[in-house]
Enzyme design. Structure first.
Site, PDB file in Angstrom:
ATOM      1  N   ASP A 179      14.501   0.337   3.083  1.00 44.74           N
ATOM      2  CA  ASP A 179      15.290   1.274   2.274  1.00 44.74           C
ATOM      3  C   ASP A 179      16.574   1.717   2.968  1.00 44.74           C
ATOM      4  OD1 ASP A 179      14.444   1.887  -0.303  1.00 44.74           O
ATOM      5  OD2 ASP A 179      12.714   3.005   0.436  1.00 44.74           O
TER       6      ASP A 179
ATOM      7  N   GLN B  38       7.625   4.855  -1.092  1.00 46.68           N
ATOM      8  CA  GLN B  38       8.166   5.247  -2.397  1.00 46.68           C
ATOM      9  C   GLN B  38       8.311   6.768  -2.475  1.00 46.68           C
ATOM     10  OE1 GLN B  38       9.253   3.116  -4.836  1.00 46.68           O
ATOM     11  NE2 GLN B  38       9.982   4.899  -5.930  1.00 46.68           N
TER      12      GLN B  38
ATOM     13  N   LYS C  46       9.473  -3.646  -7.831  1.00 50.66           N
ATOM     14  CA  LYS C  46       9.821  -4.151  -6.488  1.00 50.66           C
ATOM     15  C   LYS C  46       8.941  -5.345  -6.128  1.00 50.66           C
ATOM     16  CE  LYS C  46      11.678   0.300  -5.278  1.00 50.66           C
ATOM     17  NZ  LYS C  46      11.499   1.631  -4.697  1.00 50.66           N
TER      18      LYS C  46
END
Ligand code: NAP
Length: 271
Positions: free
Chosen positions: A110, A87, A43
Site C-alpha cells: 500500500d 485493509q 484485489k
C-alpha cells in the site's frame, strides 16, 4: 488504462518467474464491513488475473490489537508473501495505522508504512500510496501538464490528501499545490483557482460547477456508498460541462488504485 498497467504487470510476473522469483500478494481483513469485503475481493481478482498468487487472511471484528499484530507478523515471515495489504479502516477500537506500521516496509504494497512515506518525502524510490500514485499515472497517461500549474487538493488524510499534495509538488512534477480541508474558508473560490482539482473528501455532490475553473482537470477520488450506488464528490454531469477533463465514479480512480497496488507489489518483489 488500468488494463494497460495490468498487462505490464502480467509480463513482469512472467519475467520474475523466469528468474525464480514468485510474486505473492496477501490481504488481511478484520471484521465484516461489507465495503471492505468487496474491495478485498477486487484485489484478489486483480492479482489472479495477472498471474500473481494471492493469500487472504481474515480475523473477526472482535480480534484484539495483538491478534492483528500476530497475523501481520505471520505474513511478514512467509516467503510466498512479497507484498501485503492491511485493509483499512479496521473496526472501532483497533489502531489501523499501528497495524500498517507493523508490516515490513519491504512488504508494504500500500506504500503507507511511515518508512516508505518518509522515502517519498525524500524523493527516494519505493512503493507509493496507491491512490495518489494512481492519480499521477492518470495525469501522466493523458499528457496533462503539471509543471507551472496550480493544483488544489481537497482533503489531507495520510491515505490520499497529504501524499497527493506531496507528489504534485515534487521536483519534476512541479505543480504549485494548495492543500485544503474542512476548515478552509470559502472552499469553492480556492478550488476555482485550480488548473488541476483533486477531490478526496467522501461527501457526495459537494463539488459543483462553482468549484471549477472552465477547462480545469478534475479528478474525483471520493467514493461513498449511497442508496443510488457509488457516488463521487463531484456533481459529474454539471462539472463535465465545463471541465477540460474529468474522471467518473465509479470507473475512474478506483481501478487505477488497484492497478497501483499490483505495480507496488512487483516493485517490492524486485527489490
Ligand atoms: P478521510 O480520512 O475521511 O479524509 C477526508 C478529508 O476530507 C479530510 O481531510 C477532511 O478534512 C476533508 N473534508 C471533509 N469534509 C470536508 C468539507 N466539507 N470541505 C472540505 N474538506 C472536507 O478520507 P480519505 O481516506 O482521505 O478518503 C477520502 C475519500 O476518498 C473517501 O470518499 C474515500 O472512500 C475515497 N477513497 C477512494 C479511493 C479510490 O481508490 N477511489 C481510495 C481511498 C479513498 P479535515 O482533515 O479537516 O477533517
Amino acid at each position: 488504462m488500468a488494463k494497460v498497467v495490468k498487462a505490464q504487470v502480467a509480463s513482469d510476473i512472467e519475467q520474475l518467474a523466469a528468474s525464480g522469483i514468485q510474486v505473492g500478494l496477501a490481504t488481511l481483513l478484520v471484521g465484516d464491513d461489507p465495503a471492505s469485503h468487496v474491495y478485498v475481493g477486487y484485489k484478489h481478482k486483480d492479482a489472479n488475473a495477472v498471474g500473481m498468487s494471492s493469500i487472504h487472511v481474515e480475523l473477526p471484528a472482535s480480534a484484539s490489537q495483538d491478534e492483528v499484530f500476530a497475523a501481520v507478523d505471520e505474513l511478514n515471515e512467509r516467503q510466498d508473501v512479497t507484498g501485503m495489504i492491511v485493509q483499512l479502516p479496521l473496526p472501532d477500537g483497533l489502531d489501523g495505522e499501528a497495524a500498517v506500521e507493523r508490516v515490513l516496509p519491504t512488504k508494504d504494497a500500500d506504500g503507507l508504512h511511515p518508512f516508505n512515506l518518509g522515502r517519498m518525502i525524500l524523493g527516494r524510490p519505493g512503493p507509493l500510496p496507491a491512490t495518489p500514485s494512481g492519480v499521477m499515472t492518470i495525469l501522466d497517461h493523458y499528457g496533462i501538464e503539471t509543471a507551472g500549474k496550480t493544483a488544489v487538493v481537497i482533503g489531507r488524510s495520510f491515505l490520499v490528501g497529504k501524499p497527493m499534495a506531496l507528489l504534485l509538488g515534487a521536483k519534476g512534477v512541479d505543480a504549485t499545490v494548495i492543500q485544503t480541508h474542512s476548515r478552509t474558508p470559502d472552499l469553492a473560490s480556492v478550488c476555482a483557482t485550480a488548473d488541476i482539482l483533486i477531490t478526496a473528501i467522501g461527501r457526495p455532490g459537494l463539488v459543483d460547477a462553482s468549484f471549477v475553473k472552465p477547462g480545469a482537470v478534475v479528478i474525483d477520488v471520493g467514493t461513498t456508498r449511497t442508496d443510488d450506488g457509488l457516488r463521487g464528490d463531484v456533481v459529474f454531469e454539471e462539472v463535465a460541462e465545463i471541465a477540460g477533463a474529468i474522471t467518473p465514479v465509479p470507473g475512474g480512480v478506483g481501478p487505477m488504485t488497484r492497478a497501483s497496488l499490483l505495480t507496488n507489489t512487483i516493485g517490492l518483489a524486485r527489490a
